[in-house]
Design a protein around this motif. Structure first.
Motif, PDB file in Angstrom:
ATOM      1  N   ASP A 113       0.862  -1.186   0.000  1.00 26.09           N
ATOM      2  CA  ASP A 113       0.000   0.000   0.000  1.00 26.09           C
ATOM      3  C   ASP A 113       0.900   1.238   0.000  1.00 26.09           C
ATOM      4  O   ASP A 113       1.351   1.688   1.050  1.00 26.09           O
ATOM      5  CB  ASP A 113      -0.921  -0.002   1.231  1.00 26.09           C
ATOM      6  N   LYS A 114       1.144   1.788  -1.176  1.00 20.31           N
ATOM      7  CA  LYS A 114       2.104   2.874  -1.319  1.00 20.31           C
ATOM      8  C   LYS A 114       1.696   4.124  -0.545  1.00 20.31           C
ATOM      9  O   LYS A 114       2.534   4.823   0.018  1.00 20.31           O
ATOM     10  CB  LYS A 114       2.290   3.217  -2.804  1.00 20.31           C
ATOM     11  N   ILE A 115       0.409   4.413  -0.522  1.00 18.11           N
ATOM     12  CA  ILE A 115      -0.063   5.624   0.162  1.00 18.11           C
ATOM     13  C   ILE A 115       0.163   5.510   1.670  1.00 18.11           C
ATOM     14  O   ILE A 115       0.709   6.415   2.305  1.00 18.11           O
ATOM     15  CB  ILE A 115      -1.551   5.875  -0.148  1.00 18.11           C
ATOM     16  N   GLN A 116      -0.268   4.385   2.255  1.00 16.67           N
ATOM     17  CA  GLN A 116      -0.091   4.182   3.692  1.00 16.67           C
ATOM     18  C   GLN A 116       1.382   4.061   4.060  1.00 16.67           C
ATOM     19  O   GLN A 116       1.809   4.542   5.118  1.00 16.67           O
ATOM     20  CB  GLN A 116      -0.852   2.926   4.131  1.00 16.67           C
ATOM     21  N   LEU A 117       2.165   3.436   3.183  1.00 12.26           N
ATOM     22  CA  LEU A 117       3.597   3.299   3.444  1.00 12.26           C
ATOM     23  C   LEU A 117       4.275   4.663   3.437  1.00 12.26           C
ATOM     24  O   LEU A 117       5.118   4.952   4.293  1.00 12.26           O
ATOM     25  CB  LEU A 117       4.242   2.395   2.389  1.00 12.26           C
ATOM     26  N   SER A 118       3.896   5.525   2.494  1.00 13.04           N
ATOM     27  CA  SER A 118       4.461   6.872   2.438  1.00 13.04           C
ATOM     28  C   SER A 118       4.089   7.672   3.685  1.00 13.04           C
ATOM     29  O   SER A 118       4.929   8.377   4.266  1.00 13.04           O
ATOM     30  CB  SER A 118       3.952   7.582   1.181  1.00 13.04           C
ATOM     31  N   LYS A 119       2.845   7.557   4.111  1.00 14.41           N
ATOM     32  CA  LYS A 119       2.386   8.263   5.315  1.00 14.41           C
ATOM     33  C   LYS A 119       3.133   7.769   6.549  1.00 14.41           C
ATOM     34  O   LYS A 119       3.595   8.566   7.378  1.00 14.41           O
ATOM     35  CB  LYS A 119       0.886   8.052   5.487  1.00 14.41           C
ATOM     36  N   PHE A 120       3.253   6.457   6.681  1.00 14.93           N
ATOM     37  CA  PHE A 120       3.955   5.868   7.824  1.00 14.93           C
ATOM     38  C   PHE A 120       5.424   6.288   7.834  1.00 14.93           C
ATOM     39  O   PHE A 120       5.989   6.619   8.889  1.00 14.93           O
ATOM     40  CB  PHE A 120       3.827   4.346   7.770  1.00 14.93           C
ATOM     41  N   THR A 121       6.048   6.293   6.656  1.00 21.04           N
ATOM     42  CA  THR A 121       7.464   6.662   6.552  1.00 21.04           C
ATOM     43  C   THR A 121       7.695   8.095   6.993  1.00 21.04           C
ATOM     44  O   THR A 121       8.649   8.395   7.721  1.00 21.04           O
ATOM     45  CB  THR A 121       7.959   6.476   5.104  1.00 21.04           C
ATOM     46  N   LYS A 122       6.821   9.011   6.570  1.00 20.46           N
ATOM     47  CA  LYS A 122       6.938  10.418   6.967  1.00 20.46           C
ATOM     48  C   LYS A 122       6.799  10.574   8.476  1.00 20.46           C
ATOM     49  O   LYS A 122       7.556  11.320   9.103  1.00 20.46           O
ATOM     50  CB  LYS A 122       5.879  11.254   6.246  1.00 20.46           C
ATOM     51  N   GLU A 123       5.829   9.881   9.052  1.00 17.73           N
ATOM     52  CA  GLU A 123       5.610   9.990  10.500  1.00 17.73           C
ATOM     53  C   GLU A 123       6.822   9.488  11.288  1.00 17.73           C
ATOM     54  O   GLU A 123       7.282  10.144  12.228  1.00 17.73           O
ATOM     55  CB  GLU A 123       4.361   9.200  10.887  1.00 17.73           C
ATOM     56  N   ILE A 124       7.334   8.317  10.892  1.00 22.35           N
ATOM     57  CA  ILE A 124       8.480   7.746  11.598  1.00 22.35           C
ATOM     58  C   ILE A 124       9.726   8.611  11.398  1.00 22.35           C
ATOM     59  O   ILE A 124      10.523   8.811  12.336  1.00 22.35           O
ATOM     60  CB  ILE A 124       8.749   6.306  11.116  1.00 22.35           C
ATOM     61  N   PHE A 125       9.887   9.154  10.193  1.00 18.56           N
ATOM     62  CA  PHE A 125      11.052   9.998   9.926  1.00 18.56           C
ATOM     63  C   PHE A 125      11.020  11.266  10.783  1.00 18.56           C
ATOM     64  O   PHE A 125      12.058  11.692  11.312  1.00 18.56           O
ATOM     65  CB  PHE A 125      11.109  10.358   8.444  1.00 18.56           C
ATOM     66  N   ILE A 126       9.845  11.869  10.922  1.00 18.30           N
ATOM     67  CA  ILE A 126       9.716  13.074  11.756  1.00 18.30           C
ATOM     68  C   ILE A 126      10.040  12.754  13.213  1.00 18.30           C
ATOM     69  O   ILE A 126      10.772  13.494  13.884  1.00 18.30           O
ATOM     70  CB  ILE A 126       8.296  13.658  11.628  1.00 18.30           C
ATOM     71  N   ILE A 127       9.500  11.638  13.703  1.00 21.40           N
ATOM     72  CA  ILE A 127       9.795  11.223  15.085  1.00 21.40           C
ATOM     73  C   ILE A 127      11.287  10.986  15.263  1.00 21.40           C
ATOM     74  O   ILE A 127      11.890  11.402  16.266  1.00 21.40           O
ATOM     75  CB  ILE A 127       8.992   9.961  15.445  1.00 21.40           C
ATOM     76  N   ASN A 128      11.887  10.349  14.274  1.00 23.90           N
ATOM     77  CA  ASN A 128      13.320  10.046  14.363  1.00 23.90           C
ATOM     78  C   ASN A 128      14.161  11.311  14.315  1.00 23.90           C
ATOM     79  O   ASN A 128      15.187  11.421  14.995  1.00 23.90           O
ATOM     80  CB  ASN A 128      13.712   9.112  13.212  1.00 23.90           C
ATOM     81  N   MET A 129      13.752  12.280  13.519  1.00 28.37           N
ATOM     82  CA  MET A 129      14.483  13.550  13.462  1.00 28.37           C
ATOM     83  C   MET A 129      14.385  14.302  14.790  1.00 28.37           C
ATOM     84  O   MET A 129      15.364  14.914  15.235  1.00 28.37           O
ATOM     85  CB  MET A 129      13.934  14.411  12.322  1.00 28.37           C
ATOM     86  N   ILE A 130      13.221  14.244  15.418  1.00 29.66           N
ATOM     87  CA  ILE A 130      13.059  14.892  16.728  1.00 29.66           C
ATOM     88  C   ILE A 130      13.950  14.228  17.768  1.00 29.66           C
ATOM     89  O   ILE A 130      14.632  14.909  18.558  1.00 29.66           O
ATOM     90  CB  ILE A 130      11.583  14.846  17.169  1.00 29.66           C
ATOM     91  N   SER A 131      13.968  12.901  17.782  1.00 33.34           N
ATOM     92  CA  SER A 131      14.824  12.177  18.731  1.00 33.34           C
ATOM     93  C   SER A 131      16.301  12.437  18.443  1.00 33.34           C
ATOM     94  O   SER A 131      17.122  12.515  19.372  1.00 33.34           O
ATOM     95  CB  SER A 131      14.530  10.682  18.678  1.00 33.34           C
ATOM     96  N   THR A 132      16.643  12.596  17.170  1.00 29.43           N
ATOM     97  CA  THR A 132      18.033  12.921  16.808  1.00 29.43           C
ATOM     98  C   THR A 132      18.411  14.310  17.308  1.00 29.43           C
ATOM     99  O   THR A 132      19.518  14.519  17.821  1.00 29.43           O
ATOM    100  CB  THR A 132      18.214  12.850  15.282  1.00 29.43           C
ATOM    101  N   LEU A 133      17.493  15.248  17.180  1.00 26.97           N
ATOM    102  CA  LEU A 133      17.731  16.603  17.683  1.00 26.97           C
ATOM    103  C   LEU A 133      17.926  16.597  19.196  1.00 26.97           C
ATOM    104  O   LEU A 133      18.828  17.262  19.725  1.00 26.97           O
ATOM    105  CB  LEU A 133      16.555  17.506  17.310  1.00 26.97           C
ATOM    106  N   VAL A 134      17.112  15.821  19.893  1.00 24.45           N
ATOM    107  CA  VAL A 134      17.251  15.695  21.350  1.00 24.45           C
ATOM    108  C   VAL A 134      18.617  15.102  21.700  1.00 24.45           C
ATOM    109  O   VAL A 134      19.291  15.559  22.643  1.00 24.45           O
ATOM    110  CB  VAL A 134      16.117  14.832  21.926  1.00 24.45           C
ATOM    111  N   ALA A 135      19.040  14.078  20.940  1.00 29.47           N
ATOM    112  CA  ALA A 135      20.332  13.445  21.193  1.00 29.47           C
ATOM    113  C   ALA A 135      21.472  14.442  21.002  1.00 29.47           C
ATOM    114  O   ALA A 135      22.429  14.476  21.801  1.00 29.47           O
ATOM    115  CB  ALA A 135      20.516  12.239  20.265  1.00 29.47           C
ATOM    116  N   TYR A 136      21.388  15.279  19.979  1.00 31.31           N
ATOM    117  CA  TYR A 136      22.432  16.280  19.740  1.00 31.31           C
ATOM    118  C   TYR A 136      22.436  17.362  20.824  1.00 31.31           C
ATOM    119  O   TYR A 136      23.507  17.848  21.224  1.00 31.31           O
ATOM    120  CB  TYR A 136      22.258  16.917  18.362  1.00 31.31           C
TER     121      TYR A 136
END
Length: 211
Positions: A113-136
């Protein structure tokens, strides 16, 4: 009228593959397997070969770099680098938040499901970027308030690049969709680039220390 062919198939007057003119089974080494199973086996064989290449490359590069690096940096320099890497590994754990395992598991479910996969990927990437910012942010505080870390601040900043590259690389996504060819090509390219940069830096360091 449209049910009449089904009646003939049921009575045996027409073969079952009347509706399926393509072959439903394939012969592979004496065993009868479906076309889907044959495709899966073929893809698995390709992934296995690609994984071998990636593994062999990961073994060859350190064999080339370690003797030269150890000769230039000496035990003291290698100890400093390993110390910095060990410290950064703790902040990498904060940055990852177990996202890789969760991302692979959930993205694999949505791979068709390309649409749901794209949505899920964006959400996880944003969460990961926030956690990366916290780590820095935590890393900056650690460097400023821990005297030992302040001494190694340059090495810590350089080695911390692995945190950012791991986040933006999204290796979990390509593992979920089983795009191992892309993972291998990307890994080889970055290993070659790092190898070139390592030799250039160590050569410059060697010339500077021998002047």
């Amino acid at each position: 009228l449209w049910t009449f062919p089904f009646f003939l198939v049921f009575k045996g007057h027409l073969p079952f593959n009347f509706w399926f003119p393509w072959p439903l089974n394939l012969k592979v080494k004496g065993d009868t397997i479906s076309a889907a199973e044959a495709l899966v086996k073929e893809q698995y064989a390709k992934c296995e070969k690609v994984d071998y290449i990636n593994t062999i490359t990961g073994l060859i590069i350190p064999v080339i770099t370690f003797p030269y690096a150890s000769r230039i940096l000496m035990p003291e320099g290698l100890g400093k680098v390993n110390f910095a890497l060990s410290i950064i590994s703790y902040f990498a754990i904060i940055s990852s938040l177990g996202i890789e395992n969760y991302g692979i598991k959930e993205a694999a479910k949505l791979r068709d499901d390309k649409i749901q996969l794209s949505k899920f990927t964006k959400e996880i990437f944003i969460i990961n970027m926030i956690s990366t910012l916290v780590a820095y942010i935590l890393l900056v505080f650690a460097i400023l308030f821990v005297p030992k870390f302040l001494e190694y601040r340059k090495l810590l900043i350089v080695t911390s690049a692995t945190i950012l590259f791991t986040t933006i690389g999204m290796n979990w996504l390509y593992s979920a969709v089983e795009d191992y060819l892309y993972i291998t090509i990307r890994s080889i390219i970055f290993q070659v680039i790092s190898l070139i940069l390592l030799f250039l830096y160590l050569l410059k360091f060697d010339l500077w220390t021998n002047c």
